[in-house]
Design an enzyme around this catalytic site. Structure first.
Site, PDB file in Angstrom:
ATOM      1  N   ARG A  82       0.823  -1.216   0.000  1.00  0.00           N
ATOM      2  CA  ARG A  82       0.000   0.000   0.000  1.00  0.00           C
ATOM      3  C   ARG A  82       0.858   1.268   0.000  1.00  0.00           C
ATOM      4  NH1 ARG A  82      -5.095   0.168   0.711  1.00  0.00           N
ATOM      5  NH2 ARG A  82      -5.106  -1.836   1.798  1.00  0.00           N
ATOM      6  N   ARG A 108      -9.827   2.498  -3.681  1.00  0.00           N
ATOM      7  CA  ARG A 108      -8.656   2.037  -2.917  1.00  0.00           C
ATOM      8  C   ARG A 108      -8.457   2.916  -1.691  1.00  0.00           C
ATOM      9  NH1 ARG A 108      -7.165  -2.960  -4.618  1.00  0.00           N
ATOM     10  NH2 ARG A 108      -7.361  -3.038  -6.863  1.00  0.00           N
ATOM     11  N   LEU A 110      -6.015   4.891   0.521  1.00  0.00           N
ATOM     12  CA  LEU A 110      -4.672   5.470   0.417  1.00  0.00           C
ATOM     13  C   LEU A 110      -3.965   5.394   1.762  1.00  0.00           C
ATOM     14  CD1 LEU A 110      -5.455   8.598  -1.766  1.00  0.00           C
ATOM     15  CD2 LEU A 110      -4.314   6.492  -2.484  1.00  0.00           C
ATOM     16  N   ASN A 124     -13.644  13.478  -0.393  1.00  0.00           N
ATOM     17  CA  ASN A 124     -14.232  12.231  -0.882  1.00  0.00           C
ATOM     18  C   ASN A 124     -15.745  12.375  -0.914  1.00  0.00           C
ATOM     19  OD1 ASN A 124     -14.375   9.373  -1.518  1.00  0.00           O
ATOM     20  ND2 ASN A 124     -14.976   8.996   0.610  1.00  0.00           N
ATOM     21  N   HIS A 126     -19.270  10.087  -0.648  1.00  0.00           N
ATOM     22  CA  HIS A 126     -19.677   8.767  -0.170  1.00  0.00           C
ATOM     23  C   HIS A 126     -21.205   8.664  -0.183  1.00  0.00           C
ATOM     24  CE1 HIS A 126     -19.252   5.015   2.018  1.00  0.00           C
ATOM     25  NE2 HIS A 126     -20.233   5.430   2.796  1.00  0.00           N
ATOM     26  N   ASP A 158      -9.244  11.905   5.904  1.00  0.00           N
ATOM     27  CA  ASP A 158      -8.206  11.765   6.931  1.00  0.00           C
ATOM     28  C   ASP A 158      -7.712  10.316   6.936  1.00  0.00           C
ATOM     29  OD1 ASP A 158     -10.055  10.309   8.350  1.00  0.00           O
ATOM     30  OD2 ASP A 158     -10.222  11.722  10.025  1.00  0.00           O
ATOM     31  N   ASP A 162     -13.602   6.793   5.298  1.00  0.00           N
ATOM     32  CA  ASP A 162     -14.885   7.519   5.290  1.00  0.00           C
ATOM     33  C   ASP A 162     -15.126   8.236   6.617  1.00  0.00           C
ATOM     34  OD1 ASP A 162     -15.338   6.543   2.714  1.00  0.00           O
ATOM     35  OD2 ASP A 162     -16.355   4.758   3.452  1.00  0.00           O
TER      36      ASP A 162
END
Ligand code: GRF
Length: 220
Positions: A82, A108, A110, A124, A126, A158, A162
């Site tokens: 990763r 993915r 991060l 992001n 969601h 962060d 999510d």
């Protein structure tokens, strides 16, 4: 890196020798309908300048090509772990000199290094009202749980999945007879409006983030 014009102050300053339009880089893994919404909604204040995917041959790449936007593919399978993948993705995103990175259906997780590198400049979208139904099956899980209302969240990224400070949310009613496809379609309608609204709002002036709280109503 954000231009000094953007990082120096809350509001947007325009100077003769600095670009006045925010550079948006989108990370995606699939069809890219949210990317399309951003491409369609570009304003004098911001536009999509690059797309990065973790897979070849996905719809998001076709949409980028059609729009004449450069793209890069960083395939998960090409990296040992990763951390190496994160470094490659972050490098690809940075090569487009983003003011803001938008994860739009990027599937993915991060590594922390990317969050550290882009903190406050990576968001992001969601398909649930976080903190309910985190993860990759939010629509299915909400239906399965029997909630009557779910929705869409846009949040800063962060280190946790999510989880970062919430910028904007909008509720969507679950209707009798909904299945995953019908509910997701209504959620996506909201996503395609809310995401560009949030980007526009951020481009006009960064909100203050105090702990988990994003101050002010981040909508134009
Ligand atoms: C969206 O529903 C988004 O909320 C979720 O993945 C989906 C991506 O859709 N994270 P698309 O690729 O933008 O069409």
């Amino acid at each position: 890196m954000p231009s000094p014009a953007h990082s120096a102050a809350k509001g947007r300053e325009v100077s003769a020798d600095l670009p006045s339009s925010w550079r948006i880089v989108v990370l995606a893994s699939g069809s890219g309908s949210n990317l399309q919404a951003l491409l369609d909604a570009a304003s004098p204040d911001w536009s999509v300048v690059g797309v990065v995917t973790d897979r070849p041959a996905v719809g998001a790449l076709d949409r980028a090509e059609l729009a004449g936007i450069p793209s890069a593919v960083v395939s998960w399978g090409d990296y040992a772990d990763r951390d190496a993948f994160t470094e490659a993705i972050a490098g690809a995103a940075d090569s487009f000199r983003p003011d803001l990175i938008v994860l739009a259906g990027f599937m993915r997780i991060l590594g922390a290094a990317a969050v550290e590198r882009f903190r406050g400049r990576i968001i992001n979208i969601h398909p649930s009202l976080l903190p309910a139904f985190k993860g990759g099956h939010a629509v299915h899980d909400a239906l399965d749980y029997g909630v009557k209302t779910t929705g869409v969240t846009v949040h800063f990224v962060d280190e946790e999945l999510d989880h970062g400070p919430i910028i904007a949310q909008e509720a969507v009613e679950v209707l009798a007879g909904d299945d995953e496809a019908t509910l997701h379609a209504r959620l996506q309608k909201v996503e395609h409006r809310l995401l560009p609204e949030v980007v526009q709002s951020l481009a006009l002036g960064q909100p203050e983030v105090v702990g988990r709280k994003v101050e002010g109503r981040v909508k134009p």
